[in-house]
Write a protein that holds these residues in place. Structure first.
Motif, short mmCIF file in Angstrom:
data_model
loop_
_atom_site.label_atom_id
_atom_site.label_comp_id
_atom_site.label_asym_id
_atom_site.label_seq_id
_atom_site.Cartn_x
_atom_site.Cartn_y
_atom_site.Cartn_z
N GLU A 346 0.64 -1.06 0.18
CA GLU A 346 -0.58 0.18 -0.25
C GLU A 346 1.21 1.26 -0.05
O GLU A 346 1.88 1.21 0.42
N LEU A 347 0.66 2.18 -1.00
CA LEU A 347 1.22 3.29 -0.92
C LEU A 347 0.67 4.31 0.09
O LEU A 347 -0.20 4.57 0.58
N PRO A 348 2.22 5.06 0.78
CA PRO A 348 1.70 5.95 1.24
C PRO A 348 0.98 7.01 1.06
O PRO A 348 1.09 7.33 -0.48
N ASP A 349 0.16 8.22 1.73
CA ASP A 349 -0.01 9.59 1.07
C ASP A 349 0.70 10.49 0.44
O ASP A 349 1.54 10.29 0.88
N GLY A 350 0.16 11.04 -0.27
CA GLY A 350 0.59 11.82 -1.40
C GLY A 350 2.38 11.22 -2.20
O GLY A 350 3.45 11.94 -2.03
N TYR A 351 1.73 10.18 -2.55
CA TYR A 351 3.73 9.32 -2.67
C TYR A 351 3.72 9.76 -4.46
O TYR A 351 1.96 9.71 -4.94
N GLY A 352 4.45 9.82 -4.75
CA GLY A 352 4.30 10.73 -6.33
C GLY A 352 5.90 10.05 -6.89
O GLY A 352 6.76 9.46 -6.04
N ALA A 353 6.34 10.62 -7.90
CA ALA A 353 8.14 10.29 -8.75
C ALA A 353 8.86 10.97 -7.78
O ALA A 353 8.53 12.45 -7.53
N PHE A 354 10.13 9.90 -7.58
CA PHE A 354 10.65 10.73 -7.12
C PHE A 354 11.36 11.83 -7.76
O PHE A 354 11.58 12.28 -9.05
N SER A 355 11.77 13.73 -7.27
CA SER A 355 12.52 14.21 -7.69
C SER A 355 13.88 14.79 -7.41
O SER A 355 13.53 14.59 -6.41
N GLY A 356 14.95 14.79 -7.91
CA GLY A 356 17.08 14.93 -7.05
C GLY A 356 17.61 14.15 -7.56
O GLY A 356 17.56 14.04 -8.92
N ILE A 357 18.16 13.79 -7.32
CA ILE A 357 19.52 13.09 -7.73
C ILE A 357 20.61 11.98 -6.54
O ILE A 357 19.89 11.77 -5.79
N ARG A 358 19.86 10.67 -7.42
CA ARG A 358 20.27 9.27 -5.83
C ARG A 358 21.32 8.66 -7.32
O ARG A 358 20.90 8.72 -8.93
N ASN A 359 22.12 7.87 -6.77
CA ASN A 359 23.30 7.02 -7.29
C ASN A 359 23.16 7.42 -9.04
O ASN A 359 23.93 6.80 -9.73
N GLY A 360 24.02 9.44 -8.79
CA GLY A 360 24.66 9.48 -10.06
C GLY A 360 23.88 9.90 -11.38
O GLY A 360 23.89 10.67 -12.27
N LYS A 361 22.05 10.29 -10.53
CA LYS A 361 21.17 10.37 -11.57
C LYS A 361 20.68 11.20 -11.27
O LYS A 361 19.90 11.72 -10.29
N ILE A 362 20.13 12.29 -12.15
CA ILE A 362 18.80 13.34 -12.28
C ILE A 362 18.44 13.00 -12.18
O ILE A 362 17.01 12.58 -13.59
N TYR A 363 17.09 13.15 -11.19
CA TYR A 363 15.34 12.78 -11.60
C TYR A 363 14.51 13.84 -11.71
O TYR A 363 13.91 15.00 -10.27
N LEU A 364 13.77 14.61 -12.55
CA LEU A 364 12.86 14.98 -13.04
C LEU A 364 11.44 14.42 -12.41
O LEU A 364 10.67 13.33 -13.68
N ASN A 365 10.50 14.30 -12.21
CA ASN A 365 9.26 14.90 -11.96
C ASN A 365 8.68 15.71 -13.34
O ASN A 365 8.82 17.10 -13.27
N ASN A 366 8.03 15.63 -14.04
CA ASN A 366 7.62 15.72 -15.67
C ASN A 366 6.25 17.19 -14.69
O ASN A 366 6.44 17.96 -15.60
N ARG A 367 5.81 16.86 -13.46
CA ARG A 367 5.02 17.81 -12.91
C ARG A 367 5.16 18.80 -13.37
O ARG A 367 4.53 20.23 -12.33
N ASN A 368 6.74 18.62 -12.03
CA ASN A 368 7.17 19.74 -11.09
C ASN A 368 7.93 20.97 -12.60
O ASN A 368 8.49 21.81 -12.12
N THR A 369 8.33 20.47 -13.81
CA THR A 369 8.95 21.30 -15.05
C THR A 369 7.65 22.35 -15.38
O THR A 369 8.58 22.97 -16.49
#
Length: 412
Positions: A346-369
């Protein structure tokens, strides 16, 4: 002749199809070809739109046939109408960078025998897709080129090794590029057609792995997989959507490929979603090619468990898991049932795609761009990464999968 043909088959999604066309032809390069295949019920919508682009010599427009074509036949005529040295297919709500043509030229200079070129394509949910989950782009800034042995791909494709919900081997003509010589080799080997099985993307990938000789993957995204409100991707984990889209799909196809002799003794059905459909495709391609391989069954069961675990509603999870569990108990006297162990999360409330830097990759949530189309999210990504024209490719950039054996000349 064009270096690259970009094929875009479409059906009844003219709003997104038109935006995709605008995004593609906005690139001025003249060594690309755009093959646009409209399979819609109303031919006038795209005919009116295309009249405004009649003077673009790069465009090959295929209007609807006298009767609606199954998806496999619309894809078939699109690729058959192409003439480029390389061919890729995207959906009508997707985007691929036409500057891929310049990357292919550079790769060919480094490896003249390359026949399939892939990349880490990203996903984008169109803003009007209400209720669809957030998605993000994972941008790897290392830009490694991976030289992938065919044996490694066979293991992933046909043994379901390290699979998620599907085999993770790539090199379909969908969101990858296949050389003209490989595309034609597939056509010659498989009854004079590029696509035969209705699950067209996996039909292509299973065949390219069997017949290709040199495969290269780039870790940088060069295309965007779009999810519009009418996308099948938007209902992959929605039972009511699966039933509705499956009914329409098989009605237009005119047959149920789960009833094909190649599925004899493998008790999975058409309403069981993605893994079952991919398995039916794989069984058909193996039979058609006279290719036999064993040892995939337990990995397939694990992939089915992962698929079931991704259903967000508990009642959907319970229902789809029960369908698969029943099939595994019937199959070969339950021999592989022990490997099917789905776990509901069960996903927690407010769960969404991650934004930020992790393991040498940049993650861009398309809702925030602020991006409204796949092309716009691609432009955001491209502003972070080096321009394609600045990329220098040399053999020193080539890597191999960590779990792939080195070529004989490299072994100690």
């Amino acid at each position: 002749m064009a270096k690259l043909s970009i094929c875009v088959p479409s059906r009844n999604r003219q709003v997104w199809f038109q935006q995709t066309i605008r995004a593609l032809i906005g690139n001025p390069r003249d060594d690309v070809e755009f093959v646009l295949a409209d399979n819609s019920d109303d031919s006038s919508i795209m005919a009116d739109f295309m009249r405004g682009h009649a003077d673009d010599p790069r465009i090959v427009f295929l209007p609807p046939a006298p009767t609606v074509l199954p998806m496999v036949d619309n894809w078939e005529r699109a690729v058959a109408a192409s003439s480029g040295d390389w061919v890729t297919v995207i959906g009508d709500d997707d985007y691929v960078d036409p500057d891929l043509a310049s990357v292919l030229k550079k790769v060919e200079l480094m490896l003249p025998d390359v026949e399939a070129f892939g990349w880490a394509y990203a996903s984008f949910t169109w803003p009007e897709s209400a209720g669809a989950p957030d998605t993000n782009i994972a941008l790897d800034l290392t830009h490694n080129f991976i030289d992938i042995p065919r044996e490694w791909l066979i293991r992933r494709a046909y043994l379901w090794a390290d699979a998620t919900t599907v085999p993770t081997h790539g090199f379909s003509i969908y969101h990858s590029a296949l050389s003209r010589r490989l595309v034609e080799r597939i056509r010659e080997r498989f009854n004079g057609r590029y696509f035969e099985h209705p699950t067209v993307d996996f039909d292509s990938s299973f065949k390219s792995v069997l017949l290709g000789t040199r495969f290269v993957l780039w870790q940088r995204p060069l295309s965007i997989h779009g999810v519009c409100p009418l996308s099948i991707s938007s209902i992959v984990y929605d039972l009511s959507g699966i039933r509705s889209s499956t009914m329409t799909f098989f009605e237009e196809l005119g047959r149920n490929f789960f009833d094909d002799p190649t599925m004899e003794g493998v008790p999975f059905a058409r309403d069981m979603g993605v893994p079952a459909s991919v398995l039916a495709t794989q069984q058909w391609v193996k039979h058609s090619a006279g290719f036999s391989i064993d040892g995939w069954q337990e990995n397939f069961a694990r992939a089915c468990a992962i698929y079931c675990a991704r259903f967000r509603r508990r009642e959907d999870f319970d229902f789809i898991s029960a369908l698969y569990r029943s099939s595994f108990l019937k199959w070969d006297n339950g021999r592989y049932a022990h490997a099917f162990n789905p776990v509901y999360t069960e996903l927690p409330d407010g769960y969404g795609a991650f934004s930020g830097i992790r393991n040498g990759k940049i993650y861009l949530n398309n809702r925030n761009t602020g991006a409204r189309t796949p092309k716009e999210i691609y432009d955001v990504m491209s502003a972070i990464a080096p321009p394609l024209d600045d990329i220098v490719i040399d053999p020193g950039m080539l890597r191999r999968p960590a779990d792939a054996a080195a070529p004989a000349a490299m072994r100690s």
